[in-house]
Design a protein around this motif. Structure first.
Motif: not given
Length: 829
Positions: A426, A428, A470, A473
Motif C-alpha cells: 500500500e 497512500r 493502485h 496492489r
C-alpha cells in the motif's frame, strides 16, 4: 500535593492512568496530573472496543497485553472494568478482504492471538439477524470484545493508588523547566467559574526525574512546551446509538448470547449491541481534522454537531447487513475528537531533543492500546528497553519537516483508511509528492511508481506509462511483480541503478569523534578511506541503529543510516554525543541528509559504466580492485560531478554507491543513463532491491533488525568486535542467544510470496516468524529472513510457513545462499 516524584504523568485518560499504574508497579514514585476529571478527554466518549486485529507486530502485542490485563483488574482492585468478552467478528465481502485476514491471521499466530474462521453459513447459524448471502466469510476473535472506558480507567487508577501513585485532578500543567538535571513541572490548580473550568491563582511545582505526557487532544500544546512539534491532530469521529431493536430484544429474551462486535470492513463500520439496540461507528470519507492549532480552553467533555449526511452510506449499509435495524429509531449520537497520526500508529517513546521526556500521544484506539502502552513504555523507562521493538511507534519516526498542514491532511487520510484494504504494498496518496529528489521528474517520465520513505518519493518499481499502481496492489503477487522480476534480473545479469537519496546521512567529526564512535558502535572503526558496517546498541544490548561508517579523515566520519530513521538517529547521535563530550572531547554532529543525493549502481557491468564517465589520468585502472578495493571509499570525478564513491552494494553484486552534491543530481543522472545504455543499464526500484538483498542474507533495519534482538542473535557476529568495550556490550552478552536469524527458501504458492509477517512452524508448533519475505530470481522460488529457536537454525532444517491459511514447506539455507563466497561483489576488472 507532592512536590517531588520519580516520574510525573500528565493526562488522566485511559493511556495516562495505565502508564501511572505500570510505573508504580515497577516501583517508581509516580504522580499523575489531570486538568479536569479522569476520562474527561476522548476516553469518555470512546465506544470502548478492544479489537485485537492489527497488521503491526508491535501494536498486536500492545493490544494483546491490554485485553489480558483488563481481565485481571477486578481481582486486583475490586472494581469491575465492564469488560464484555463477546468476541469480534470481522466480515469480508471480497476475496481480497479474506486474503487480508489471512495475512493478519499469520501475524496474530506469531504473537499468540487466537483466531477462528467462519463461512457465511456458520455466521448465519450463530447470528441469524446478520445477512450473509453476499459475504465470503469472516475471521473471529473469541477473546476480545468491548469495555466501559470510564470503568476500566477508574480500575487502573485504583490499582495505581494501591501501588503508591498519587493522582491529582483539576490541576493544569503550564510548563516544564529543566533545572539541574531534573524536570520541574509547573502549573495551577483549576477552579469552576461560570460553568467553565479555569486556572485559579494557586500554583504548584513538582520536581521529578522523568515526565510523560499522555494528553490526547492537547498533545500539540504540551509538546510545544519543550520545543517539540508532534503530528497528533484529532479527527472527528461519529457514532450513533439506536433505540431498542425488537428483533434483537427477542433474540436475547430467548436466551441467546450477545452478538460479538460486528465489523463489515468493506462497508467501513463496526456495530455492537447496546441495551437492546445497536451502536454504529463508521469510518467514512470526509471526516475533518480538528484543533489544528490546539484545543480551545473552553472545550471540556464536549462534542461537535452530528453530520448524518456524511455517514449516510455507512448507515444504509448497516440496515442492509442487519435488516431489523431499518425501522429502529436513533436514540443518541456522538461526534467527538479522536487523535490520529499520519500513519495511524501512536507516538510512544522519547521526545526528540530533550532528556527523560516521554510522549504517549496520538492514540486513535486509546482504550485498546492503553494497557499495553503503559506496560511497554514503563519497560522502556525503567529497564532501558521494552521486550518488543517499539521503533514503529517512536515519536522520532516523523522528521522535523512535518508540520500542521501535513499532519492534518495525513491524519484525515489515516482515519479514512481504517477499513480500506491494508495491502502490504500500500502507498497512500495524501500530501504527495512533497519531498522529491531532483531526478524525480526524470524517473517519473521513465515509469517510476513511487513509494514514500520519511516523506521522500522513492521508486518502488518501473512500469509502462499509464500503469495503475493502485490496481496493481494485492496480497498475492501484484501487477507490479513481473516488472520487479525484470529489474532484479537486470542487476544480476547486467546493471541497475537505484535512487537511494532518502538515506539518512550525518557527518560526525571533531577531536572526540573517534573515541565516541568507537564506544557507540560494536564493530572496529574503519581506516581512513575505508568503510565498515556497524551497529549501535541499546542499553539493553539489542540493536538500536545500523550504520555504514565512512572514515574521511582521522577524526571525520560520514555516517549513513536508514532513510526512515533520519530524525530517530539524529536525536540519538546528538544526545549520546552531549553525554560524552566531557569524556572524549568535542564532537560535532551534522545532519547532511538533504545535501547529498545517492545513486546505487550495481551489477556485473557497473564498472564499465563508471569507466565511461570517470575523469582520471588512468581511467582503465582507477576502478580496479587494486586502486579501488571492496569496502573502500574515494572521491572521484564523474564528468563534472565530484562524487564520494563507496564500493559496496546492498544487492550483492559488483557496485558502488555514488554520493553526490544534490544540486548536481540531474546532470549525473543523465550522464549515467547515457553511459549505461550500451551496457544494459536499467532503473531499479526498492522492491527488486529488497528481494536481492535477501538472497545475500543482508538484514534490513526496521524489519529484520530492531530493538528486540542483539547483533549476535541476528547472526552479525562478524560485525561485533568482542575485543573492545562498547555501549550495551555487557547487556548483550548477558542476554545470550534467545533466537537466531536465518534465511529460508520457501516452496510457496504459485501466485504469492511471503511479506515478512508470517509464522514459522515445526511439527505444528510455532517456532519463529518471518521478518522479511519476497521472491528470489536466482532460485526461482520464495525467500524469507526470520527468527527461529536456536536449535532450528542449522542449514537444512525443514520448517513450514503459514501463507494464505495453508502451511508451505521451507528450508533453512546457508548464509548468503547466492554467491556465498562474495566472488561477484569482489570481481576485478
Amino acid at each position: 500535593m507532592k512536590t517531588h516524584a520519580r516520574a510525573v504523568v500528565v493526562g488522566g485518560g485511559a493511556v495516562g492512568v495505565s502508564i501511572a499504574y505500570h510505573l508504580a508497579k515497577a516501583g517508581w514514585d509516580t504522580v499523575l496530573l489531570e486538568r479536569d476529571e479522569l476520562t474527561a478527554g476522548s476516553t469518555w466518549h470512546a465506544a470502548g472496543l478492544l479489537p485485537l486485529f492489527n497488521m503491526s507486530y508491535a501494536v498486536s502485542h500492545i493490544h494483546d497485553y491490554s485485553v489480558k490485563f483488563y481481565k485481571t483488574l477486578e481481582a486486583e482492585t475490586g472494581l469491575n472494568p465492564g469488560f464484555s468478552v463477546v468476541g469480534n467478528l470481522r466480515m469480508a465481502q471480497t476475496d481480497a478482504r479474506m486474503d487480508e485476514y489471512a495475512l493478519y491471521a499469520s501475524t496474530a499466530e506469531s504473537v499468540g492471538i487466537p483466531v477462528e474462521w467462519l463461512t457465511p453459513a456458520q455466521i448465519k447459524e450463530r447470528w441469524p439477524l446478520v445477512r450473509t448471502e453476499d459475504l465470503k466469510g469472516a475471521i473471529f476473535h473469541p477473546t476480545d470484545g468491548y469495555i466501559n472506558p470510564a470503568d476500566v480507567t477508574q480500575a487502573m487508577a485504583k490499582g495505581a493508588r494501591q501501588r503508591g501513585a498519587a493522582i491529582y485532578r483539576k490541576v493544569q500543567v503550564d510548563g516544564f523547566e529543566r533545572r539541574g538535571g531534573e524536570w520541574v513541572v509547573k502549573g495551577r490548580k483549576m477552579i469552576e467559574k461560570g460553568g467553565n473550568l479555569v486556572p485559579g491563582e494557586e500554583t504548584f511545582e513538582i520536581v521529578c526525574e522523568h515526565v510523560v505526557t499522555a494528553t490526547g487532544n492537547h498533545a500539540q500544546r504540551t509538546a510545544a512546551m519543550v520545543g517539540c512539534y508532534i503530528p497528533a491532530i484529532p479527527v472527528e469521529h461519529q457514532y450513533i446509538v439506536t433505540e431498542p431493536d425488537p428483533a434483537l430484544v427477542e433474540w436475547r429474551k430467548a436466551g441467546n448470547p450477545e452478538h460479538p462486535v460486528l465489523r463489515d470492513a468493506d462497508a467501513k463500520w463496526y456495530v455492537r449491541e447496546e441495551r437492546g439496540g445497536w451502536i454504529l461507528g463508521p469510518y467514512e470519507r470526509g471526516a475533518p481534522a480538528c484543533f489544528k492549532f490546539g484545543v480551545p480552553d473552553s472545550f471540556r467533555a464536549d462534542l461537535f454537531p452530528l453530520d448524518l449526511e456524511r455517514i449516510e452510506e455507512e448507515y444504509m449499509s448497516m440496515i442492509h447487513r442487519i435488516p431489523s435495524t431499518e425501522t429502529v429509531g436513533l436514540k443518541d449520537d456522538f461526534n467527538g475528537p479522536i487523535c490520529y497520526t499520519p500513519d495511524g500508529n501512536p507516538l510512544v517513546g522519547p521526545a526528540p531533543g530533550v532528556e527523560n521526556f516521554w510522549f504517549a500521544e496520538g492514540f486513535s484506539f486509546g482504550v485498546t492500546a492503553a494497557g499495553g502502552t503503559g506496560h511497554y513504555l514503563a519497560q522502556l523507562m525503567t529497564e532501558g528497553e521494552a521486550e518488543i521493538d517499539m521503533w514503529s511507534l517512536d515519536p522520532r519516526r516523523f522528521g522535523r519537516w512535518v508540520n500542521r498542514e501535513y499532519a492534518a491532511k495525513k491524519n484525515e487520510e489515516a482515519y479514512e483508511h481504517v477499513y480500506i484494504l491494508h495491502h502490504p504494498d500500500e502507498e497512500r496518496p495524501a500530501c504527495r509528492p512533497l519531498r522529491t529528489a531532483p531526478c524525480y521528474d526524470r524517473m517519473k517520465a521513465r515509469g517510476a511508481q513511487f513509494g514514500q520513505v520519511n516523506g521522500w518519493e522513492r521508486p518502488n518499481y518501473f512500469a509502462p506509462q499509464g500503469f495503475d499502481d493502485h490496481a496493481a496492489r494485492s496480497f498475492r503477487r501484484g501487477g507490479w511483480w513481473p516488472y520487479a522480476v525484470e529489474e532484479a534480473k537486470a542487476i544480476r545479469g547486467a546493471a541497475g541503478m537505484i535512487d537511494a537519496t532518502a538515506f539518512a546521512k550525518h557527518r560526525i567529526k571533531g577531536p572526540g569523534a573517534t573515541a565516541f564512535l568507537d564506544w557507540l558502535t560494536c564493530n572496529k572503526l574503519p581506516r581512513v578511506g575505508r568503510i565498515n558496517l556497524t551497529y549501535a546498541l541499546t542499553e539493553a544490548g539489542t540493536i538500536r541503529t545500523e550504520a555504514t561508517i565512512v572514515r574521511l579523515a582521522p577524526d571525520d566520519y560520514y555516517v549513513i543510516t536508514a532513510g526512515a530513521a533520519q530524525e530517530y538517529d539524529h536525536d540519538f547521535f546528538v544526545k549520546q554525543a552531549e553525554k560524552k563530550r566531557d569524556e572524549f572531547g568535542w564532537i560535532e554532529v551534522q545532519d547532511v541528509t538533504t545535501q547529498y543525493g545517492v545513486f546505487a549502481l550495481a551489477g556485473p557491468n557497473s564498472r564499465d559504466i563508471l569507466r565511461e564517465l570517470i575523469v582520471d589520468a588512468d581511467p582503465a585502472s582507477a576502478l580496479t580492485n587494486k586502486a579501488f578495493p571492496w569496502l573502500s571509499a574515494r572521491e572521484i570525478d564523474l564528468g563534472m560531478v565530484r562524487t564520494l564513491a563507496i564500493r559496496v552494494a546492498y544487492t550483492g553484486e559488483l557496485g558502488w554507491e555514488l554520493h553526490h552534491p544534490i544540486e548536481m543530481q540531474n546532470h549525473l543522472f543523465d550522464r549515467l543513463m547515457e553511459a549505461g545504455e550500451k551496457h544494459g543499464l536499467k532503473l531499479v526500484g526498492a522492491r527488486a532491491q529488497n528481494w536481492l538483498r535477501q538472497e545475500k542474507s543482508y538484514r534490513a533495519f526496521g524489519s529484520d533488525l530492531g530493538r528486540d534482538a542483539t547483533p549476535l542473535e541476528a547472526g552479525l557476529h562478524r560485525f561485533v568486535d568482542m575485543e573492545k568495550d562498547f555501549r550495551g556490550k555487557a547487556a548483550m552478552q548477558s542476554l545470550g542467544i534467545r533466537s537466531s536469524c536465518v534465511t529460508l527458501l520457501i516452496d510457496g504458492p504459485e501466485d504469492a510470496d511471503p511479506w515478512g509477517r508470517e509464522a514459522l512452524l515445526k511439527d505444528g508448533e510455532k517456532v519463529g516468524r518471518l521478518t522479511s519475505g519476497g521472491y528470489s530470481v536466482a532460485f526461482g522460488k520464495s525467500i524469507g529472513i526470520g527468527y527461529v529457536r536456536p536449535d532450528l537454525a542449522a542449514p537444512g532444517t525443514k520448517l513450514q510457513v503459514r501463507m494464505l491459511r495453508r502451511l508451505w514447506d521451507a528450508e533453512v539455507v546457508e548464509e548468503s545462499p547466492y554467491d556465498p563466497k562474495n566472488e561477484r561483489i569482489r570481481k576485478d576488472g
